[in-house]
Scaffold this motif. Structure first.
Motif, mmCIF file in Angstrom:
data_model
loop_
_atom_site.group_PDB
_atom_site.id
_atom_site.type_symbol
_atom_site.label_atom_id
_atom_site.label_comp_id
_atom_site.label_asym_id
_atom_site.label_seq_id
_atom_site.Cartn_x
_atom_site.Cartn_y
_atom_site.Cartn_z
ATOM 1 N N UNK A 1 0.814 -1.202 0.000
ATOM 2 C CA UNK A 1 0.000 0.000 0.000
ATOM 3 C C UNK A 1 0.855 1.263 0.000
ATOM 4 N N UNK A 2 0.251 2.330 -0.468
ATOM 5 C CA UNK A 2 0.895 3.634 -0.453
ATOM 6 C C UNK A 2 1.138 4.067 0.995
ATOM 7 N N UNK A 3 2.344 4.497 1.352
ATOM 8 C CA UNK A 3 2.616 4.902 2.731
ATOM 9 C C UNK A 3 1.927 6.213 3.112
ATOM 10 N N UNK B 1 -2.524 4.917 1.885
ATOM 11 C CA UNK B 1 -2.991 3.540 1.940
ATOM 12 C C UNK B 1 -3.552 3.034 0.637
ATOM 13 N N UNK B 2 -3.432 3.832 -0.432
ATOM 14 C CA UNK B 2 -3.947 3.444 -1.739
ATOM 15 C C UNK B 2 -3.062 2.432 -2.435
ATOM 16 N N UNK B 3 -3.405 2.144 -3.691
ATOM 17 C CA UNK B 3 -2.692 1.145 -4.477
ATOM 18 C C UNK B 3 -1.513 1.775 -5.205
ATOM 19 N N UNK C 1 1.421 6.302 -6.386
ATOM 20 C CA UNK C 1 0.107 5.882 -5.908
ATOM 21 C C UNK C 1 -0.955 6.252 -6.930
ATOM 22 N N UNK C 2 -1.842 5.302 -7.228
ATOM 23 C CA UNK C 2 -2.945 5.582 -8.139
ATOM 24 C C UNK C 2 -3.863 6.676 -7.572
ATOM 25 N N UNK C 3 -3.976 6.744 -6.250
ATOM 26 C CA UNK C 3 -4.974 7.607 -5.615
ATOM 27 C C UNK C 3 -4.476 9.017 -5.324
ATOM 28 N N UNK D 1 6.610 6.237 -3.922
ATOM 29 C CA UNK D 1 7.016 5.349 -2.847
ATOM 30 C C UNK D 1 8.521 5.175 -2.914
ATOM 31 N N UNK D 2 9.264 5.646 -1.932
ATOM 32 C CA UNK D 2 10.732 5.557 -1.972
ATOM 33 C C UNK D 2 11.207 4.107 -2.094
ATOM 34 N N UNK D 3 12.161 3.911 -2.980
ATOM 35 C CA UNK D 3 12.742 2.580 -3.121
ATOM 36 C C UNK D 3 11.822 1.554 -3.734
ATOM 37 N N UNK D 4 10.760 1.984 -4.435
ATOM 38 C CA UNK D 4 9.797 1.034 -4.974
ATOM 39 C C UNK D 4 10.473 0.027 -5.897
#
Length: 290
Positions: A13-15, A18-20, A27-29, A34-37
């Protein structure tokens, strides 16, 4: 279709909200990064197949992707590399790997010939990537390499310059693919809306001894293009991989990726290893599961 993921440390989840999280790490939302994804990803199956993918030392995004699946006696793997000159190459690679592996396992479970399953799954992966394009000038693209290991032998299919190698436990290894490149090593085939329907080349082999099928991107093979050198590094990793005791292919994949990182890690790096038994004597070349 991937079972028993060992570690996919960047999925979730997005930190922020909490999204995708999308395949590019946003994040889609809410759009947050997201760091280090997907900076380092490891996957595996209960049967011992394992893969490692790393962003490398100089890339902001890991545009490589890999997927594993099983179907009865078959183990399948797919490795893709997002084309850097195309938009959203990382999204194309993840979609192609997931769609290709799922389609490949499903068709093998239905009893079709491996060659047919490979051709059909590459076509489905290509159509999925094509659907990502928002216009002819904004077409995500990726390479594609798929492998099958089963009781009757090993098979490979490819579009682009991601490679498949046969690494036997005894005797010389060999490359099972030939790069789709033109002059100056320019990519000549890929999956994407600007490439048309994919026409994967397919190759099969009936091994007399056990070994491993290696699928990898150019971030690895540009440092280790020789099958013998690949096997030496993977074997050394399997012998000394105390952190992955009992999973020699995971240790081997880690060692291959670590070698490329130590050599500079200029590109994303992916190594996926499938266990291969010696082909059963007297069995037909391909009969489907059973």
């Amino acid at each position: 279709m991937t079972d028993n993921e060992i570690d996919d440390i960047d999925d979730g989840a997005c930190p922020e909200c909490g999204g995708t999280v999308a395949p590019d790490g946003r994040c889609w939302d809410c759009g947050a990064d997201r760091p280090g994804f997907r900076a380092h990803v490891e996957i595996g199956t209960a049967g011992g197949a394992a893969g490692v993918s790393d962003r490398g030392r100089h890339r902001g995004v890991n545009a490589d992707a890999m997927a594993l699946a099983t179907a009865g006696p078959w183990t399948v793997g797919v490795v893709c590399d997002g084309v850097s000159m195309a938009p959203r190459g990382e999204r194309a690679a993840r979609l192609a790997a997931d769609v290709g592996a799922a389609a490949l396992a499903a068709r093998l479970a239905e009893g079709v010939l491996p060659e047919t399953a490979l051709a059909e799954s590459a076509l489905r992966a290509g159509r999925a990537v094509t659907a990502l394009a928002v216009s002819p000038g904004a077409a995500p693209a990726c390479t594609y390499a798929a492998g099958i290991a089963g009781r009757e032998g090993i098979w490979s299919a490819w579009v682009g310059d991601s490679r498949v190698y046969w690494l036997p436990d005894e005797g010389p290894g060999t490359a099972l693919t030939e790069d789709d490149t033109g002059e100056l090593d320019v990519l000549a085939a890929w999956l994407g809306a600007d490439a048309g329907e994919p026409a994967p080349r397919i190759r099969s082999y009936r091994p007399a001894v056990p070994g491993r099928l290696l699928l990898c991107t150019d971030g690895l093979w540009r440092h280790l293009p020789d099958p013998g050198a690949l096997r030496t590094v993977a074997d050394r990793g399997a012998r000394h991989g105390t952190a992955s005791a009992g999973r020699p292919l995971l240790a081997g994949a880690r060692a291959l990726v670590d070698h490329a990182l130590a050599a500079g890690g200029q590109d994303n790096i992916t190594a996926l290893l499938l266990p291969v038994a010696a082909a059963a004597p007297g069995r037909p070349a391909a009969t489907g599961p059973g």
